[in-house]
Design a protein around this motif. Structure first.
Motif, mmCIF file in Angstrom:
data_model
loop_
_atom_site.group_PDB
_atom_site.id
_atom_site.type_symbol
_atom_site.label_atom_id
_atom_site.label_comp_id
_atom_site.label_asym_id
_atom_site.label_seq_id
_atom_site.Cartn_x
_atom_site.Cartn_y
_atom_site.Cartn_z
ATOM 1 N N MET A 1 0.845 -1.199 0.000
ATOM 2 C CA MET A 1 0.000 0.000 0.000
ATOM 3 C C MET A 1 0.879 1.248 0.000
ATOM 4 O O MET A 1 1.870 1.320 0.729
ATOM 5 N N LYS A 2 0.484 2.240 -0.781
ATOM 6 C CA LYS A 2 1.291 3.464 -0.862
ATOM 7 C C LYS A 2 1.275 4.212 0.473
ATOM 8 O O LYS A 2 0.270 4.193 1.177
ATOM 9 N N PRO A 3 2.376 4.889 0.798
ATOM 10 C CA PRO A 3 2.366 5.654 2.044
ATOM 11 C C PRO A 3 1.327 6.780 1.999
ATOM 12 O O PRO A 3 0.990 7.279 0.922
ATOM 13 N N VAL A 4 0.834 7.162 3.165
ATOM 14 C CA VAL A 4 -0.053 8.318 3.261
ATOM 15 C C VAL A 4 0.813 9.572 3.261
ATOM 16 O O VAL A 4 1.807 9.652 3.984
ATOM 17 N N LYS A 5 0.448 10.553 2.452
ATOM 18 C CA LYS A 5 1.242 11.779 2.414
ATOM 19 C C LYS A 5 0.654 12.833 3.336
ATOM 20 O O LYS A 5 -0.562 13.085 3.318
ATOM 21 N N VAL A 6 1.506 13.423 4.136
ATOM 22 C CA VAL A 6 1.048 14.468 5.047
ATOM 23 C C VAL A 6 1.760 15.782 4.718
ATOM 24 O O VAL A 6 2.851 15.795 4.155
ATOM 25 N N GLY A 7 1.089 16.897 5.043
ATOM 26 C CA GLY A 7 1.673 18.216 4.863
ATOM 27 C C GLY A 7 1.775 18.904 6.212
ATOM 28 O O GLY A 7 0.885 18.757 7.044
ATOM 29 N N LEU A 8 2.854 19.632 6.404
ATOM 30 C CA LEU A 8 3.123 20.232 7.708
ATOM 31 C C LEU A 8 3.029 21.751 7.615
ATOM 32 O O LEU A 8 3.641 22.365 6.751
ATOM 33 N N LEU A 9 2.268 22.344 8.518
ATOM 34 C CA LEU A 9 2.253 23.803 8.638
ATOM 35 C C LEU A 9 3.074 24.160 9.865
ATOM 36 O O LEU A 9 2.651 23.934 10.991
ATOM 37 N N GLY A 10 4.257 24.706 9.655
ATOM 38 C CA GLY A 10 5.096 25.088 10.788
ATOM 39 C C GLY A 10 6.225 24.115 11.021
ATOM 40 O O GLY A 10 6.018 22.916 11.110
ATOM 41 N N LEU A 11 7.450 24.651 11.083
ATOM 42 C CA LEU A 11 8.615 23.810 11.346
ATOM 43 C C LEU A 11 9.385 24.347 12.546
ATOM 44 O O LEU A 11 10.606 24.345 12.574
ATOM 45 N N GLY A 12 8.648 24.841 13.541
ATOM 46 C CA GLY A 12 9.288 25.298 14.770
ATOM 47 C C GLY A 12 9.623 24.124 15.671
ATOM 48 O O GLY A 12 9.920 23.034 15.182
ATOM 49 N N THR A 13 9.536 24.344 16.979
ATOM 50 C CA THR A 13 9.911 23.304 17.930
ATOM 51 C C THR A 13 9.110 22.025 17.713
ATOM 52 O O THR A 13 9.675 20.950 17.507
ATOM 53 N N VAL A 14 7.784 22.145 17.746
ATOM 54 C CA VAL A 14 6.956 20.940 17.641
ATOM 55 C C VAL A 14 7.007 20.375 16.221
ATOM 56 O O VAL A 14 7.038 19.156 16.022
ATOM 57 N N GLY A 15 7.041 21.266 15.229
ATOM 58 C CA GLY A 15 7.148 20.802 13.843
ATOM 59 C C GLY A 15 8.410 19.989 13.621
ATOM 60 O O GLY A 15 8.378 18.899 13.040
ATOM 61 N N GLY A 16 9.520 20.527 14.122
ATOM 62 C CA GLY A 16 10.796 19.812 14.008
ATOM 63 C C GLY A 16 10.724 18.468 14.728
ATOM 64 O O GLY A 16 11.172 17.442 14.209
ATOM 65 N N GLY A 17 10.140 18.475 15.926
ATOM 66 C CA GLY A 17 9.995 17.230 16.684
ATOM 67 C C GLY A 17 9.162 16.204 15.924
ATOM 68 O O GLY A 17 9.482 15.014 15.904
ATOM 69 N N THR A 18 8.109 16.688 15.284
ATOM 70 C CA THR A 18 7.228 15.782 14.548
ATOM 71 C C THR A 18 7.966 15.129 13.374
ATOM 72 O O THR A 18 7.852 13.918 13.155
ATOM 73 N N VAL A 19 8.736 15.943 12.643
ATOM 74 C CA VAL A 19 9.520 15.361 11.543
ATOM 75 C C VAL A 19 10.502 14.333 12.094
ATOM 76 O O VAL A 19 10.620 13.212 11.572
ATOM 77 N N SER A 20 11.187 14.689 13.185
ATOM 78 C CA SER A 20 12.168 13.768 13.773
ATOM 79 C C SER A 20 11.531 12.438 14.161
ATOM 80 O O SER A 20 12.058 11.372 13.845
ATOM 81 N N VAL A 21 10.414 12.518 14.881
ATOM 82 C CA VAL A 21 9.782 11.284 15.355
ATOM 83 C C VAL A 21 9.290 10.453 14.174
ATOM 84 O O VAL A 21 9.498 9.238 14.122
ATOM 85 N N LEU A 22 8.676 11.098 13.181
ATOM 86 C CA LEU A 22 8.178 10.350 12.021
ATOM 87 C C LEU A 22 9.328 9.682 11.256
ATOM 88 O O LEU A 22 9.184 8.565 10.764
ATOM 89 N N GLN A 23 10.464 10.362 11.192
ATOM 90 C CA GLN A 23 11.602 9.773 10.486
ATOM 91 C C GLN A 23 12.264 8.675 11.321
ATOM 92 O O GLN A 23 12.523 7.573 10.836
ATOM 93 N N ARG A 24 12.512 8.999 12.583
ATOM 94 C CA ARG A 24 13.258 8.085 13.458
ATOM 95 C C ARG A 24 12.499 6.776 13.666
ATOM 96 O O ARG A 24 13.089 5.707 13.685
ATOM 97 N N ASN A 25 11.170 6.879 13.861
ATOM 98 C CA ASN A 25 10.383 5.686 14.174
ATOM 99 C C ASN A 25 9.562 5.200 12.985
ATOM 100 O O ASN A 25 8.556 4.522 13.152
ATOM 101 N N ALA A 26 10.034 5.529 11.771
ATOM 102 C CA ALA A 26 9.248 5.235 10.575
ATOM 103 C C ALA A 26 8.837 3.764 10.493
ATOM 104 O O ALA A 26 7.679 3.437 10.225
ATOM 105 N N GLU A 27 9.787 2.869 10.771
ATOM 106 C CA GLU A 27 9.494 1.446 10.605
ATOM 107 C C GLU A 27 8.476 0.992 11.653
ATOM 108 O O GLU A 27 7.496 0.303 11.333
#
Lengths: 437, 437
Positions: free
Chosen positions: A1-27
């Motif tokens: 199944m294709k990945p779900v695509k998400v869009g992010l509004l804001g790359l501050g503290t929480v935005g950065g954290g969200t990218v990190s967690v999604l990347q780090r724990n992707a599997e």
């Protein structure tokens, strides 16, 4: 199944954290959600800023419109804060048939009624676990986990800055202004601390919790709000003398005539668990008629803890998009074909610290023998306590706390110690866990 | 929409609690679930037993087959316990296309893999929140609320009987056998206490938690289990001296080589929140890589708390049966057309206790004036503290704790006190909540 695509509004503290967690724990996340989650596009004010994550596969833009109207984005994550632009963008995302995840407590407390109605009409999801108490899944707990209860009241420490200040005031007898200045230096408090210390932030969160607990529309303007800046070290001390701690609580209670909705400094008996929630930590106490009192504790702010709640909401949305309703949440959290064959370790391979109690003959050299055995096996001693012998007893109890070590090694040590002529009977062994996190 | 019909297997303690909660909170639950929930049929061993609930509309039977094959029943609630008959009935219910809710930890820990596979194949739901830590929604928290995390470890006090015994041993210096006998008299411990005090019950629950946290199949047989019967009052006391409390913990930790899965008495630093979870209460500490440490606390057993979790699971199922997936859980917990117009109370109408600090002239009669004002307004004093005057100060601080009273009345009292010539400046007022439940 294709990945779900998400869009992010804001790359501050929480935005950065969200990218990190999604990347780090992707599997790990994919094993749970049944589908990958991919950040397709992110809007930030400054594109040249250095980011603590890999942005090579993310389309970066300064235009938030590009996010909410991105044709492939199914979920928009709103992390810009504030209530004006955020409201517009969220309403546009909904109109564009995007699901929305937000951490924005002010937005939900003030415009939630309107946003939810629009989402309902459009048939999209709006999730906002991160809006209250950061990483603590308190919204899910009340909304789903306590769904069988008539909720009677709830009380929460839901602003970390305020709790840090009150904790420092109590621990060190310092005054409010002094601790606030330090909190600002440490980054726990904003340059303009009004939102936190005057209880406005807590009122946003309490408004949301009360609606979920009691089934009333969001009514932020009706929330009574009193800050902590007038609390003196004397009050803290007198309260302590009387058996109480002062906490900045949000309290909401159902009565026959209406709902109490109030944020103010509050004395609570020091023996209550919530009175011992210190520093920047948050906790919410919820009393249901069936379950009785329940408490939920964790980090209420910060990049990673808030991202934890944001990503949980995204997983919730993806699980709905991906599975048939009956199999939305897998029984064991991970998709059945994604369970791991990581083995359960035999006890000899676990690692922990130990409390040992020995009965030693009251003769010279016993301790030397015991400590030599431990040293030979590389087991470090954290503390040693030799007690007085009981009257007419031929032996003395010796208590040893060790550092963490493999249990197999400890078994070896215990056999050797028990074999000593100067040790009587069996060694008592109780495991010790520091549980520090 | 017609109510969802459920069938009950077992009308013992938890079964009775489940009927009570479903009846007592029927309206509240319907507002949340979007649909009524009706108990159509219940199987019990003894039909003539007196029940503490209204059974007039429930078809009572001694034949569990009549429940799992009832043509109108959509959800079967299994509360008979044990693993043989329960397993058969649950498998039959699944084969008959019924959704299943169970509180049976032994059943899930031992036969969960098989049951889940059957449910998956049949396209029905199996929910088991009540199987772990009673009313605490810990399964939902880990499975959904922390879905963005890589869980590192968890540790739980997940057997109330054991925790009651260890708490009494510490508080009163009593020994194990003595406290166990009392717990049996109080109904906290079974006549055969093996399951509780030897850690088997905790091992069932830990097995389930570990699978959900780490994505491994259920492996009850691999769980290390050690009871608390060998803990002596001396060990409890020495631990205390060293700054630790002994708790019966279930611990599961992920390492590179495997998963630790163990139940045993454990020393933990007394300052940790979980070290202060006393009596029959349960708590689970979960450490995620993003969220950090989180703790979930509440009643781990008993009719109503367990029923709280059972009913929450039924609501989860009904929400899936009733709503389109996107609107499964309403934003504010209650269905949008079911929000209440219960007003938010003005502050004058809330009720709480108070801490008052006054600066009183160091003259005779001041206290008499103040206490007279409170008495005239029917405000009871809980405690009064008169402090030494600061050096060369013309006033002394007086601290008063009051019982609960309407805030409007207290405002009145404060105005009158501030009008006294012998009172200097404003009265400091901090609200006080006992938070007892």
């Amino acid at each position: 199944m294709k990945p779900v695509k998400v869009g992010l509004l804001g790359l501050g503290t929480v935005g950065g954290g969200t990218v990190s967690v999604l990347q780090r724990n992707a599997e790990e996340i994919q094993r749970r959600a049944g589908r990958g989650i991919e950040i397709a596009i992110a809007a930030a004010r400054d594109l040249d800023k250095e980011r603590p994550f890999d942005s090579s596969k993310i389309e970066l833009t300064t235009d938030p419109q590009a996010v909410v109207s991105h044709p492939e984005v199914e979920v928009v994550i709103e992390l810009i804060g504030g209530t004006d632009t955020a409201r517009e963008l969220v309403m546009q995302a909904i109109a564009n048939d995007k699901h929305v995840v937000t951490a924005n407590k002010a937005l939900i407390a003030k415009h939630g009624n309107e946003i939810f109605a629009a989402a309902q009409k459009q048939g999209v999801m709006v999730a906002f676990e991160a809006a209250v108490a950061g990483g603590i899944p308190i919204i899910k707990a009340i909304r789903e986990g306590l769904a069988g209860n008539r909720i009677e009241w709830l009380a929460g420490i839901i602003n970390g800055t305020g709790n840090f200040i009150l904790t420092e005031m109590r621990d060190k007898g310092r005054d409010f202004a002094d601790v606030l200045a330090e909190a600002q230096k440490l980054g726990y408090a904003e340059a303009d601390p009004t939102f936190d210390v005057e209880g406005i932030d807590a009122a946003h969160k309490l408004t949301i919790l009360a609606s979920i607990a009691f089934g009333i529309p969001l009514q932020f303007d009706a929330c009574y709000t009193e800050g902590i800046s007038h609390i003196t070290p004397e009050d803290v001390e007198y309260a302590e003398e009387l058996g109480y701690r002062i906490k900045h609580l949000g309290v909401s209670r159902r009565t026959d005539s209406g709902v109490e909705l109030r944020v103010h400094p509050t004395l609570i008996p020091y023996r209550r668990l919530i009175a011992n929630v210190d520093g920047v930590m948050n906790a919410v106490l919820v009393k249901g008629d069936a379950v009785g009192p329940t408490l939920y504790y964790g980090a209420g702010a910060g990049a990673d803890p808030t991202a934890s709640a944001v990503v949980a909401d995204v997983v919730d949305v993806v699980r709905v998009l991906t599975a048939d309703p009956e199999n939305r949440v897998p029984h064991l959290a991970f998709q059945p074909d994604q369970l791991s064959d990581l083995p359960v370790l035999p006890m000899a391979d676990i690692e922990t610290a130990y409390y040992l109690r020995l009965e030693a003959s009251d003769k010279p050299g016993v301790l030397a023998d015991v400590t030599r055995i431990l040293a030979d096996l590389d087991i470090s001693i954290e503390a040693l306590l030799q007690k007085e012998p009981a009257e007419e007893a031929a032996s003395v109890p010796v208590i040893i706390l060790t550092h963490r070590i493999r249990e197999g090694r400890m078994n070896d040590a215990i056999s050797r110690i028990e074999a000593l002529a100067t040790i009587q009977g069996k060694v008592t062994r109780i495991r010790l866990e520091a549980l520090d996190a």
